[in-house]
Motif scaffolding. Structure first.
Motif, PDB file in Angstrom:
ATOM      1  N   UNK A 103     -30.564  96.125   6.240  1.00 56.41           N
ATOM      2  CA  UNK A 103     -30.425  95.988   7.693  1.00 56.41           C
ATOM      3  C   UNK A 103     -29.013  95.574   8.081  1.00 56.41           C
ATOM      4  N   UNK A 104     -28.445  94.648   7.344  1.00 56.65           N
ATOM      5  CA  UNK A 104     -27.079  94.196   7.647  1.00 56.65           C
ATOM      6  C   UNK A 104     -26.061  95.313   7.425  1.00 56.65           C
ATOM      7  N   UNK A 105     -26.235  96.050   6.350  1.00 56.25           N
ATOM      8  CA  UNK A 105     -25.287  97.120   6.072  1.00 56.25           C
ATOM      9  C   UNK A 105     -25.450  98.288   7.032  1.00 56.25           C
ATOM     10  N   UNK A 106     -26.670  98.539   7.481  1.00 52.09           N
ATOM     11  CA  UNK A 106     -26.882  99.551   8.518  1.00 52.09           C
ATOM     12  C   UNK A 106     -26.144  99.166   9.797  1.00 52.09           C
ATOM     13  N   UNK A 107     -26.254  97.886  10.158  1.00 53.96           N
ATOM     14  CA  UNK A 107     -25.572  97.412  11.350  1.00 53.96           C
ATOM     15  C   UNK A 107     -24.058  97.504  11.193  1.00 53.96           C
ATOM     16  N   UNK A 108     -23.558  97.161  10.000  1.00 52.43           N
ATOM     17  CA  UNK A 108     -22.120  97.256   9.743  1.00 52.43           C
ATOM     18  C   UNK A 108     -21.656  98.701   9.825  1.00 52.43           C
ATOM     19  N   UNK A 109     -22.476  99.624   9.300  1.00 49.91           N
ATOM     20  CA  UNK A 109     -22.110 101.041   9.332  1.00 49.91           C
ATOM     21  C   UNK A 109     -22.054 101.569  10.761  1.00 49.91           C
ATOM     22  N   UNK A 110     -22.988 101.118  11.599  1.00 47.03           N
ATOM     23  CA  UNK A 110     -22.980 101.535  13.003  1.00 47.03           C
ATOM     24  C   UNK A 110     -21.722 101.031  13.709  1.00 47.03           C
ATOM     25  N   UNK A 111     -21.331  99.793  13.392  1.00 46.70           N
ATOM     26  CA  UNK A 111     -20.124  99.237  13.981  1.00 46.70           C
ATOM     27  C   UNK A 111     -18.896 100.004  13.521  1.00 46.70           C
TER      28      UNK A 111
END
Length: 215
Positions: free
Chosen positions: A27-35
């Motif tokens: 979840x954290x890496x998905x959010x980082x990728x979106x950013x």
């Protein structure tokens, strides 16, 4: 899928703890990728572990499926976690996200069970459990082994260190703390330098495995 998630209640506790940890990292890496996408940062490096689309099955349900059908010892899941961390420290361009977590997980467990358990299923069976083709499973295994530098030995000290991390994670889950405001991490969440050694365990068998696809 819901039934497989409920099956975690009957699995070794390490299975539920590891799935929860990987879900949070994902979840954290998905959010980082979106950013990064919003900031026009270069996309993640190409990898055989990255799917073209996000698999429909959750990390928790996928982990329950592996635990139900792979028939490996609880120690294998700790060793699989160690292998994942070694891979991601050597290949820092890669990360655990929704596109890669499933293939990374099934391959890490495959490598761990072959190293740890006296008896294990073959690649064709693991491919069926993991929802990939046999040629892909074979390729993922080879790429994973090169990715960790064929460093499969795990010393008792290293094993105990990662067990402590997972135990800490388990305590956090039992306390049910509020969501952490910590920034996203690009890699699997912890590791000190590993000492090398050896380990071993035994495995158990499981029931009939139904078809799955994460392609």
């Amino acid at each position: 899928m819901l039934a497989e998630e409920e099956d975690l209640a009957d699995m070794p506790r390490v299975v539920g703890v590891l799935s929860a940890l990987l879900e949070r990292v994902t979840e954290r890496n998905d959010a980082a990728a979106e950013l990064e996408l919003e900031l026009a940062v270069a996309p993640a490096a190409a990898s055989p572990f990255r799917a073209t689309t996000k698999p429909d099955i959750s990390v928790r349900a996928y982990m329950a499926r592996i635990a139900r059908f792979a028939g490996c010892s609880p120690a294998c899941y700790v060793v699989a976690y160690i292998y994942l961390d070694r891979l991601l420290r050597r290949r820092r361009a890669h990360s655990v996200d929704s596109y890669s977590v499933h293939r990374l997980l099934i391959t890490a467990v495959l490598a761990a069970v072959k190293f740890m358990d006296d008896i294990c299923y073959n690649n064709a069976y693991f491919a069926k459990v993991g929802g990939v083709s046999l040629p892909e499973m074979n390729y993922l295994e080879v790429d994973f082994l090169f990715g960790v530098g064929f460093d499969l030995n795990v010393s008792p000290e290293t094993f105990g260190h990662y067990c402590a991390v997972l135990q800490s994670e388990m305590l956090c889950l039992e306390l049910e703390p509020p969501p952490s405001p910590a920034p996203a991490r690009l890699h699997c969440f912890l590791a000190e330098d590993d000492a090398t050694g050896s380990g071993g365990s035994s495995s158990s068998s499981s029931g009939s495995c139904t078809a799955l696809s994460i392609s």
